[in-house]
Design a protein around this motif. Sequence first.
Motif, PDB file in Angstrom:
ATOM      1  N   ARG A 433      44.841   3.031 -21.515  1.00  0.00           N
ATOM      2  CA  ARG A 433      43.510   3.354 -21.004  1.00  0.00           C
ATOM      3  C   ARG A 433      43.094   4.767 -21.406  1.00  0.00           C
ATOM      4  NH1 ARG A 433      44.162   0.994 -14.828  1.00  0.00           N
ATOM      5  NH2 ARG A 433      43.815  -1.213 -15.320  1.00  0.00           N
ATOM      6  N   ARG A 434      44.035   5.699 -21.363  1.00  0.00           N
ATOM      7  CA  ARG A 434      43.702   7.076 -21.727  1.00  0.00           C
ATOM      8  C   ARG A 434      43.423   7.209 -23.217  1.00  0.00           C
ATOM      9  NH1 ARG A 434      44.380  11.003 -18.061  1.00  0.00           N
ATOM     10  NH2 ARG A 434      45.271  10.401 -16.054  1.00  0.00           N
ATOM     11  N   ALA A 435      44.118   6.413 -24.005  1.00  0.00           N
ATOM     12  CA  ALA A 435      43.895   6.471 -25.448  1.00  0.00           C
ATOM     13  C   ALA A 435      42.552   5.867 -25.831  1.00  0.00           C
ATOM     14  CB  ALA A 435      45.017   5.745 -26.185  1.00  0.00           C
ATOM     15  N   LEU A 436      42.015   4.998 -24.983  1.00  0.00           N
ATOM     16  CA  LEU A 436      40.735   4.354 -25.247  1.00  0.00           C
ATOM     17  C   LEU A 436      39.611   5.260 -24.743  1.00  0.00           C
ATOM     18  CD1 LEU A 436      39.104   1.879 -26.143  1.00  0.00           C
ATOM     19  CD2 LEU A 436      39.463   0.920 -23.861  1.00  0.00           C
ATOM     20  N   ARG A 437      38.855   5.846 -25.672  1.00  0.00           N
ATOM     21  CA  ARG A 437      37.819   6.798 -25.298  1.00  0.00           C
ATOM     22  C   ARG A 437      36.582   6.578 -26.163  1.00  0.00           C
ATOM     23  NH1 ARG A 437      40.567  10.791 -22.400  1.00  0.00           N
ATOM     24  NH2 ARG A 437      38.641  12.003 -22.237  1.00  0.00           N
ATOM     25  N   LEU A 438      35.451   6.895 -25.585  1.00  0.00           N
ATOM     26  CA  LEU A 438      34.202   6.904 -26.332  1.00  0.00           C
ATOM     27  C   LEU A 438      33.746   8.348 -26.462  1.00  0.00           C
ATOM     28  CD1 LEU A 438      31.856   5.334 -27.665  1.00  0.00           C
ATOM     29  CD2 LEU A 438      30.727   5.345 -25.413  1.00  0.00           C
ATOM     30  N   VAL A 439      33.623   8.817 -27.684  1.00  0.00           N
ATOM     31  CA  VAL A 439      33.146  10.172 -27.951  1.00  0.00           C
ATOM     32  C   VAL A 439      31.671  10.095 -28.344  1.00  0.00           C
ATOM     33  CG1 VAL A 439      33.369  12.216 -29.409  1.00  0.00           C
ATOM     34  CG2 VAL A 439      35.420  10.970 -28.682  1.00  0.00           C
ATOM     35  N   ILE A 440      30.854  10.843 -27.639  1.00  0.00           N
ATOM     36  CA  ILE A 440      29.421  10.886 -27.936  1.00  0.00           C
ATOM     37  C   ILE A 440      29.055  12.324 -28.256  1.00  0.00           C
ATOM     38  CG2 ILE A 440      27.096  10.573 -26.999  1.00  0.00           C
ATOM     39  CD1 ILE A 440      28.213   8.299 -25.309  1.00  0.00           C
TER      40      ILE A 440
END
Length: 697
Positions: A433-440
């Motif tokens: 879960r921590r590795a799954l990220r959305l960068v905007i």
Amino acid sequence: MTTAAVRHVLVIAAQCAAMGELTRLNEAARELHDALTDPDLGGCRARTGAYPSLLTGDDLAPEDVDKSVNAALQQARADGAVLVLALLGHGFTPPQSSELYFMVGGSTPQSPRSALDVGHLLTQAADEPGVDGLIAIVDTCHAGGAVPNAARLAGGVRAGRSRLAMLTAAAADQPARDLSLSRSLTRTLKTGVPGAGPAVYVDRTLAETLRDQVSGQVIGRAEYDQDPFPLEGLWLARNPAHTANSRADTVGSLGIQDLRDSVELWRGPHRSPRRVTRTALRELRDFVTSGQVDDERRPDAREDVEDVVTGLLEVFRTKEFLTDALADSLSSDLLRSARRLAGFRSLAAGTVDGATEAVESSVPLRDLLEHAVLRTRRRREAQWKGLARFVTALFHEAGLPRTHPGLQAWARRLDVHTEVTDAYAEFATDQRRRALRLVISLAGAWTEWPEEVDAWLLRGGDDLPLHQRFRCETSGSHSTAQAIGAALRWARRELPHPELLEHIDIAAPAHLLARWHPEEEKVGRYLLGARYSVVPRWSGRLDEAEDNAEINDAARKALRKLAAAPAQVKWIGPAALDDRSALEYRLSIGQYDTAVGVDHCPQDLEEVLELFLPFAPIVLWPRGDARPAAHRLPELVRERWHELPDGLAAAYRSRWQAHHDCTACLGDLRAVWHDEAWLEFCRPFEHRVVTAPEEEA
């Protein structure tokens, strides 16, 4: 060796006019008293006043000695303590008798009534109810005659249930010279007795050690023990020569605090330990489980003492196991990451003798294990569940599998195989879960709001992040929020079931970071921060700038420094901000090479952020509408550093709810946070080739 909260001592050194002056008497008495009252050696309490713990003089009378001994016994009785009684000076035995008489100022060998019958004195002292034991040191001629008759000890008020240990300077028919026993004993207590264990007792080892140092007189010892339920062994001093007296083999302040509370609940005040080793815990465990205790205050509290002792003994065993199994990876960084993973939100500092031991910065393995054993267990939970969770976190963070033979054997011994398996599964899920990220990124917002936003979906591993660009229909926060919503919908379509996005990084320029709170934007039906953990980043690290590699390398070094000494935030006040040229110089020489906090919200916050963001990987400041006690934010940051930055998401949610009685709240803190994961994401931007625009024909 368990050390009682209070131990008492009385050293009496009496000159006698009829026998000639002992030139080294006062010196020997003072040095022995100093060793016995040294907290790291004898641990006895020094006293002053009418009846001091060191009594010397050339005009003492028998009644002076009697009154001092009675006062010391009353103190020991009130505290349930051991009394160490030392008699230094002249002594004699009457004709046709081996009983020793201690001589004072006006004593003569022809008048036993002018002196004190030492055997009778010691018998009465050992028989005093409530005294946990008597240790007698007799340094006079004919000192062997001081040993009481066993028949005397077997009777009395306590019906013989007492303890007495004695050291004597010479046999009953021998002179003693130059106060050799006292002086040799003092030296021995200071240097320690090799092979004697964590404590020095009046035993054969000590007697032989002293005999090797003293010639011409026979150092003797005697012991009487008919107390079946002592709180601890009748030790004379801690043994500096024993390695177990080092910090590594002692219980930590948190363990001592819990042990103190449980023992005092069980047997009353003044029974609590101060400094405890594994040997002491075993002694206490045997005592707790041995049967009936005469002076229990709360018999039902005995089980609590046993639980604490059992837990602390397991801390020693588990610490040895981990030190061996994780020898190649056990480090402060590993302990900190495992602590966070196990969910130790805050470790209460232990307090010993009024001194608080800070445990928030670099916490020893021992203290973390004590916290896992003593402070994480809930009612009706398995005893070792918290310990199993922390040990599993250590193995997980060290990159070792659940099937590690050492971990499996440890889990079988404590019957926590299920707990270890469950924790591994939970940690693996959390890692994904921590590795799954959305960068905007709002990097294009040079002056106001961006015309478009870039989005990257990071899924961990070696996969390249997916990238998409979304246009903002108009300029403003509402249009930017709509573009973020479009990015979220795109990310959801790209994720296979059942993966859920929980973490969002918002990279923005300083002017937006200064006034915009992205987690408070309504995106769809909810505020963005209500369903996601939002971490603001500085978009300057994504720009096509020549110095990106330089500032990111500096940030990596700063993060390593922070890892070695967490919560070392350098707070900046108004005075420092007023002198910008001096501040810029200090930044340029690397003075602010760690996290930086502005302790107020300046009017020119945008300029302040522009100043600090290239130099500091973490910048903190209070909201403009912070609560009245915002000056406490540095203290809150120090206390809750281990929760940051993810803990800010929960703090912001709490702030949105009604809690008007809160005068200082972590939700008042704004942060721009660049951790190792973010800097790694920025790495491709460090080496972009910037080309000049092509000339139009």
